[in-house]
Design an enzyme around this catalytic site. Structure first.
Site, PDB file in Angstrom:
ATOM      1  N   LYS A   1       1.507   4.385  -2.996  1.00  0.00           N
ATOM      2  CA  LYS A   1       1.421   5.821  -2.706  1.00  0.00           C
ATOM      3  C   LYS A   1       2.733   6.518  -3.086  1.00  0.00           C
ATOM      4  CE  LYS A   1      -1.883   4.954   0.989  1.00  0.00           C
ATOM      5  NZ  LYS A   1      -1.999   4.538   2.393  1.00  0.00           N
TER       6      LYS A   1
ATOM      7  N   ASP B   1       0.835  -1.217   0.000  1.00  0.00           N
ATOM      8  CA  ASP B   1       0.000   0.000   0.000  1.00  0.00           C
ATOM      9  C   ASP B   1       0.873   1.272   0.000  1.00  0.00           C
ATOM     10  OD1 ASP B   1      -2.686   1.496   0.757  1.00  0.00           O
ATOM     11  OD2 ASP B   1      -1.221   2.050   2.266  1.00  0.00           O
TER      12      ASP B   1
END
Ligand code: HSE
Length: 414
Positions: free
Chosen positions: A202, A198
């Site tokens: 980003k 994750d």
């Protein structure tokens, strides 16, 4: 004031938060935008008979695609398959799309931005990084006069919560993860968070925006926090560091170095004291110097805050794309320098009989190292921090050390 119709795809945590926030602050939002707005459709395959918004629910994507009144669509479904197909088709119809979907932007951002531009609309994704923290818009608008040199960030709330519990409450990784799951931060399958995927997505988005070329997840070295132990947390603290999962991208002059991995962060660095589910992004650029963006990186209303901000921008800029929100495609990763060719200091923990007897040998391998004290340290354990050395050289020395000791842990410093 003209009236703009909006659709929301996905009525989960972020979708329902967006709808609730929109109606809670509708008057204020419309005043700031200079347009009246309303949500016409909410797309979800599930039934919500008791929802106050039940009259807006549809299961048919074509209702949104084919309704010329709908000018702005929020894609809050997540995943890549349907989200990609729907987003592409909406943009091709000239409808602006607003999203929190980091997976989709990290994989297809360049293509979807280009599709939006070709069709005179916008693809906005403020909510994809740092939840509610304003970071995408500052990067391409407020900091447009700067050359970005480095971005270092705590980009995942769940792992920051787990590490905070390990550092301040001495919970083991497993117990802290269990607590994060009980509180609803971590999924039942926590891999995307704890293995770093994750925050890697980003970092792709921030890096692409800051450095102008699409950075795919596979260009980034990514490791998570599963192997961090309370021993490491204690040694780090004794040496003046907190362990944090850091996404780091830096222009080294001969290529970008991009990593997501646990790092020892000096307590004097502002990132070291960002705790719990908070995120923080430290941007270093040539004119401004350092700027720190901090706040709630996940959750229903923090993420909805960023989505609604994008809705306002999309409504304001109907029929005109935001030129500065863009980056070029990349065909290969030749502009990325292998992270192990970069200089770094590392923390090392070893196990060996009479480990202190190896101190001279360790110094002969690495040069001047800091041996870290620990109360009640057992005789078969030793931890130290190396000087700044190219990482491939560190690995060669660790291979030699491994002939005399078990290397239990190696963690980079920030
Ligand atoms: N699982 C993510 C986090 C949610 O913990 O930060 C926001 O991307």
């Amino acid at each position: 004031m003209s009236l703009t119709k909006i659709a929301v795809m996905g009525f989960g945590v972020v979708g329902s938060g967006t709808v609730e926030l929109f109606y809670k602050n509708k008057d204020l939002i419309e005043k700031r935008c200079g347009h009246e707005m309303d949500i016409k459709y909410i797309l979800d395959l599930r039934d919500f008979p008791d929802s106050p918004f039940a009259d807006k629910l549809t299961k048919n994507f074509d209702d949104i695609l084919n309704d010329d009144e709908v000018k702005v669509v929020c894609e809050l479904m997540g995943g890549k398959t349907f989200a990609y197909d729907y987003t592409k088709r909406l943009l091709e119809k000239g409808k602006s799309v607003v999203t929190s979907n980091k997976e989709l932007v990290a994989a297809y951002g360049d293509e979807l931005i280009a599709t939006a531009k070709a069709n005179g609309c916008n693809y906005f994704f403020e909510a994809s990084v740092g939840g509610g923290i304003p970071i995408i818009r500052p990067l391409h608008q407020c900091l447009a006069g700067n050359k970005v040199e480095k971005i270092a960030g705590i980009l995942n709330g769940t792992t920051n919560f787990i590490l905070t519990k390990m550092i301040y409450d001495q919970l083991s990784f497993d117990d802290a993860l269990k607590m994060a799951q009980e509180l609803g931060y971590a999924e039942r399958d926590p891999s995307a968070d704890v293995d770093g995927f994750d925050p890697c997505r980003k970092l792709c988005i921030l890096g692409s925006l800051a450095f102008g070329k699409h950075i795919y997840p596979e260009y980034i070295h990514c490791s998570g926090i599963r192997t961090i132990s309370l021993d490491d947390v204690e040694y780090a603290a004794n040496a003046g560091y907190n362990i944090k999962l850091i996404g780091l991208i830096e222009d080294t002059g001969d290529g970008l170095v991009a990593t997501v991995c646990p790092r020892l962060v000096p307590v004097s660095n502002p990132l070291a004291s960002v705790n719990d589910v908070n995120n923080a992004i430290l941007v270093t650029c040539d004119a401004l110097g350092d700027a720190l963006f901090i706040g709630k990186g996940a959750g229903k209303f923090p993420t909805a805050s960023a989505v609604v901000g994008d809705i306002v921008d999309a409504v304001k800029h109907q029929n005109a794309d935001i030129c500065s929100l863009t980056w070029a495609p990349s065909k290969d990763n030749s502009f990325i320098k292998h992270y192990k060719q970069d200089k770094v200091r590392v923390y090392v923990r070893i196990q060996a009989n009479n480990a202190d007897d190896l101190k001279n040998y360790i110094t002969s391998l690495f040069g001047f190292v800091d041996f870290i004290p620990r109360k009640y340290r057992s005789a078969d354990e030793l931890a130290f921090i190396t000087p700044d050395i190219v990482e491939t050289e560190i690995d060669k020395s660790l291979a030699l050390l491994a002939e005399k000791a078990t290397v239990k842990k190696k963690i980079r410093l920030l």
